[in-house]
Design a protein around this motif. Sequence first.
Motif, PDB file in Angstrom:
ATOM      1  N   ARG A 440       0.817  -1.213   0.000  1.00 59.07           N
ATOM      2  CA  ARG A 440       0.000   0.000   0.000  1.00 59.07           C
ATOM      3  C   ARG A 440       0.855   1.269   0.000  1.00 59.07           C
ATOM      4  N   ARG A 441       2.108   1.141   0.347  1.00 64.18           N
ATOM      5  CA  ARG A 441       2.989   2.318   0.376  1.00 64.18           C
ATOM      6  C   ARG A 441       3.532   2.669  -1.001  1.00 64.18           C
ATOM      7  N   PHE A 442       3.698   1.653  -1.828  1.00 60.15           N
ATOM      8  CA  PHE A 442       4.426   1.856  -3.086  1.00 60.15           C
ATOM      9  C   PHE A 442       3.526   1.539  -4.286  1.00 60.15           C
ATOM     10  N   GLY A 443       2.858   2.553  -4.789  1.00 55.52           N
ATOM     11  CA  GLY A 443       2.060   2.406  -6.014  1.00 55.52           C
ATOM     12  C   GLY A 443       0.794   1.594  -5.847  1.00 55.52           C
ATOM     13  N   SER A 444       0.142   1.709  -4.688  1.00 53.17           N
ATOM     14  CA  SER A 444      -1.082   0.945  -4.457  1.00 53.17           C
ATOM     15  C   SER A 444      -2.221   1.472  -5.322  1.00 53.17           C
ATOM     16  N   VAL A 445      -3.101   0.565  -5.738  1.00 53.11           N
ATOM     17  CA  VAL A 445      -4.294   0.949  -6.504  1.00 53.11           C
ATOM     18  C   VAL A 445      -5.490   0.205  -5.930  1.00 53.11           C
ATOM     19  N   PRO A 446      -6.707   0.719  -6.114  1.00 51.75           N
ATOM     20  CA  PRO A 446      -7.893  -0.045  -5.727  1.00 51.75           C
ATOM     21  C   PRO A 446      -7.939  -1.362  -6.503  1.00 51.75           C
ATOM     22  N   HIS A 447      -8.206  -2.443  -5.807  1.00 50.46           N
ATOM     23  CA  HIS A 447      -8.222  -3.749  -6.472  1.00 50.46           C
ATOM     24  C   HIS A 447      -9.101  -4.706  -5.677  1.00 50.46           C
ATOM     25  N   GLY A 448      -9.385  -5.863  -6.268  1.00 46.84           N
ATOM     26  CA  GLY A 448     -10.204  -6.872  -5.602  1.00 46.84           C
ATOM     27  C   GLY A 448     -10.043  -8.219  -6.269  1.00 46.84           C
ATOM     28  N   GLY A 449     -10.567  -9.228  -5.624  1.00 45.15           N
ATOM     29  CA  GLY A 449     -10.439 -10.564  -6.191  1.00 45.15           C
ATOM     30  C   GLY A 449     -11.369 -11.553  -5.520  1.00 45.15           C
ATOM     31  N   PHE A 450     -11.285 -12.794  -5.968  1.00 42.71           N
ATOM     32  CA  PHE A 450     -12.173 -13.838  -5.445  1.00 42.71           C
ATOM     33  C   PHE A 450     -11.515 -15.199  -5.589  1.00 42.71           C
ATOM     34  N   GLY A 451     -12.107 -16.180  -4.900  1.00 39.40           N
ATOM     35  CA  GLY A 451     -11.691 -17.575  -5.026  1.00 39.40           C
ATOM     36  C   GLY A 451     -12.894 -18.457  -5.272  1.00 39.40           C
ATOM     37  N   LEU A 452     -12.725 -19.468  -6.123  1.00 41.59           N
ATOM     38  CA  LEU A 452     -13.791 -20.426  -6.445  1.00 41.59           C
ATOM     39  C   LEU A 452     -13.299 -21.825  -6.120  1.00 41.59           C
ATOM     40  N   GLY A 453     -14.103 -22.584  -5.359  1.00 46.12           N
ATOM     41  CA  GLY A 453     -13.760 -23.973  -5.060  1.00 46.12           C
ATOM     42  C   GLY A 453     -14.077 -24.861  -6.251  1.00 46.12           C
ATOM     43  N   PHE A 454     -13.038 -25.426  -6.856  1.00 49.73           N
ATOM     44  CA  PHE A 454     -13.220 -26.175  -8.107  1.00 49.73           C
ATOM     45  C   PHE A 454     -14.082 -27.413  -7.903  1.00 49.73           C
ATOM     46  N   GLU A 455     -13.865 -28.142  -6.811  1.00 55.05           N
ATOM     47  CA  GLU A 455     -14.667 -29.345  -6.569  1.00 55.05           C
ATOM     48  C   GLU A 455     -16.135 -28.982  -6.346  1.00 55.05           C
ATOM     49  N   ARG A 456     -16.385 -27.886  -5.664  1.00 59.13           N
ATOM     50  CA  ARG A 456     -17.782 -27.457  -5.465  1.00 59.13           C
ATOM     51  C   ARG A 456     -18.419 -27.056  -6.799  1.00 59.13           C
ATOM     52  N   TYR A 457     -17.617 -26.487  -7.684  1.00 57.22           N
ATOM     53  CA  TYR A 457     -18.143 -26.164  -9.014  1.00 57.22           C
ATOM     54  C   TYR A 457     -18.604 -27.445  -9.715  1.00 57.22           C
ATOM     55  N   LEU A 458     -17.790 -28.503  -9.647  1.00 58.05           N
ATOM     56  CA  LEU A 458     -18.152 -29.770 -10.288  1.00 58.05           C
ATOM     57  C   LEU A 458     -19.406 -30.358  -9.644  1.00 58.05           C
ATOM     58  N   GLN A 459     -19.497 -30.266  -8.315  1.00 54.72           N
ATOM     59  CA  GLN A 459     -20.719 -30.709  -7.641  1.00 54.72           C
ATOM     60  C   GLN A 459     -21.942 -29.969  -8.189  1.00 54.72           C
ATOM     61  N   CYS A 460     -21.784 -28.678  -8.383  1.00 57.33           N
ATOM     62  CA  CYS A 460     -22.892 -27.839  -8.828  1.00 57.33           C
ATOM     63  C   CYS A 460     -23.401 -28.243 -10.206  1.00 57.33           C
ATOM     64  N   ILE A 461     -22.516 -28.414 -11.174  1.00 57.17           N
ATOM     65  CA  ILE A 461     -22.985 -28.681 -12.538  1.00 57.17           C
ATOM     66  C   ILE A 461     -23.384 -30.140 -12.749  1.00 57.17           C
ATOM     67  N   LEU A 462     -22.860 -31.056 -11.913  1.00 61.00           N
ATOM     68  CA  LEU A 462     -23.192 -32.468 -12.081  1.00 61.00           C
ATOM     69  C   LEU A 462     -24.274 -32.936 -11.115  1.00 61.00           C
ATOM     70  N   GLY A 463     -24.502 -32.170 -10.042  1.00 60.85           N
ATOM     71  CA  GLY A 463     -25.500 -32.568  -9.055  1.00 60.85           C
ATOM     72  C   GLY A 463     -24.992 -33.588  -8.063  1.00 60.85           C
ATOM     73  N   VAL A 464     -23.685 -33.762  -7.964  1.00 59.47           N
ATOM     74  CA  VAL A 464     -23.104 -34.760  -7.059  1.00 59.47           C
ATOM     75  C   VAL A 464     -23.189 -34.255  -5.621  1.00 59.47           C
ATOM     76  N   ASP A 465     -23.673 -35.098  -4.739  1.00 59.47           N
ATOM     77  CA  ASP A 465     -23.952 -34.684  -3.357  1.00 59.47           C
ATOM     78  C   ASP A 465     -22.699 -34.628  -2.494  1.00 59.47           C
ATOM     79  N   ASN A 466     -21.747 -35.518  -2.725  1.00 60.07           N
ATOM     80  CA  ASN A 466     -20.576 -35.626  -1.854  1.00 60.07           C
ATOM     81  C   ASN A 466     -19.322 -35.149  -2.576  1.00 60.07           C
ATOM     82  N   ILE A 467     -18.628 -34.197  -1.987  1.00 54.73           N
ATOM     83  CA  ILE A 467     -17.442 -33.613  -2.617  1.00 54.73           C
ATOM     84  C   ILE A 467     -16.332 -34.636  -2.828  1.00 54.73           C
ATOM     85  N   LYS A 468     -16.355 -35.721  -2.062  1.00 52.99           N
ATOM     86  CA  LYS A 468     -15.333 -36.765  -2.194  1.00 52.99           C
ATOM     87  C   LYS A 468     -15.446 -37.511  -3.524  1.00 52.99           C
ATOM     88  N   ASP A 469     -16.572 -37.336  -4.210  1.00 50.69           N
ATOM     89  CA  ASP A 469     -16.811 -38.056  -5.460  1.00 50.69           C
ATOM     90  C   ASP A 469     -16.459 -37.237  -6.699  1.00 50.69           C
TER      91      ASP A 469
END
Length: 482
Positions: A440-469
């Motif tokens: 923040r001292r050296f050339g800081s700019v407003p910024h932002g970001g996010f994280g997506l859980g890849f296994e949860r994404y697969l659960q979402c599109i496939l309908g799989v109930d257990n993340i272990k699968d």
Amino acid sequence: MFQSAAETLSVALTVSRALLSNSRHYCKKTPTVLRVSEALSGAELGTNVKVQGWVRSVRPQKANVFLHVNDGSSLQPLQIVAGPELNDPLLTFGSAVEVTGILRKSPHQKQPVELEADHVHIVGQCNPVDFPFKIKERHGLEYIRQFPHLRCRTNAFSSLLRIRSEATTAIHSYFKENGFVQIHTPIITSNDCEGAGELFQVEPSASENHENENFFSVPAFLTVSGQLHLEVISGAFSRVYTFGPTFRAENSQSRRHLAEFYMVEAEVSFTQSLEDLIKVMEDMFRSTTEHVLAHCAEDVNLFHKHVTPGHRDIVDAVLKKRFPVITYSEAIDILNRSSEKFAFPTDWGCDLQTEHEKYLVKHCGNIPVFVTDYPYDLKPFYARDNQDNPEHTAAAVDLLVPGVGELCGGSLREERLDLLRARLQEAGLEDTYSWYLDLRRFGSVPHGGFGLGFERYLQCILGVDNIKDVIPFPRFSHSCLL
């Protein structure tokens, strides 16, 4: 003496026949090696080919032996037609084979091509009595999860692995097409990005460890997130992302949590709006899902037909509508007006639990919904202070999706040095994160970001109930097989 024209033509024809004969002989000796998916495309019809894979079915008859062979490149196997002389007691379900022969158009509608075998070589034997998966049986995900070293041999899990691979490709393609630079953030780190303390400490084995001495001179841990390292790089690159394994020492046996899982994380510089992050999240979700549905249609259909019937309607509905955006305060109001009996409280200031998240998704039409502006105290030190009164909120956003709950979490980052320093001092972390204050001292700019859980994404599109699968080798408390 000079040859006549007839004699010259005769010699030429003789040489041509010899060359053609040698060519055919050479082709027979050196068949083209094809993957099953390549053979099924019919590109090499009429040629001598070799296919290598595993037997999915054996059907001996008087005149012929019919085999189905697959190598993981396709959900559909390749039919092999072999003479009875090529039958072998060791040619069983699960055995590994190499088959050579001529690729022909199949007379049957169920398969486009078939391989007329002239040689079948058994590379690896398989005792079908001891093999835990049986021919023509459809095994459930919970059953095959007991055999992590063998479950890739099943149709369902091989489909999952192809979908997982294609989704990975789609995510990388989305970021590349939108000007993001991929950054390999470290697996071993000295910081706790989330501040939850659920860390795996990294130390040398006992035989190498010197008493009271850290290998790295400071305590080191497996990463819970690549976010802080992405923020470092976002001081010189306006759009960056990472995609790799992350670790949480969470003592949970739930269907939603793993000790090791994959995260897609992105950071965008020069933004002061949550809408910019919301757009990237939604566009990436749509782009990746559309790619997977187009390139893994058969594999996705297997899940939607046999594993999670009816889920395709949910996925189609998700892609037809824009994702609504509500504030945390609106979400609490929706929950409090509900007739639903929740196990966890829904007072303003409480963290949303899975039951709350799933209800909000259903309330919004069973499509993904963004929830913004969470209470400031619920979010980590780096979340930007909205400085609103009387509600003290942070510029944070979560994406909630059907069947899963939270899929993505993100925020604008606090770029104001005085406010960030005060938050770190309050948490007793100013010395630990002095390097973070330097950003923040050296050339800081407003910024932002996010994280997506890849296994949860697969659960979402496939309908799989257990993340272990939806992960090849699940790691969770009291389980680290293989």
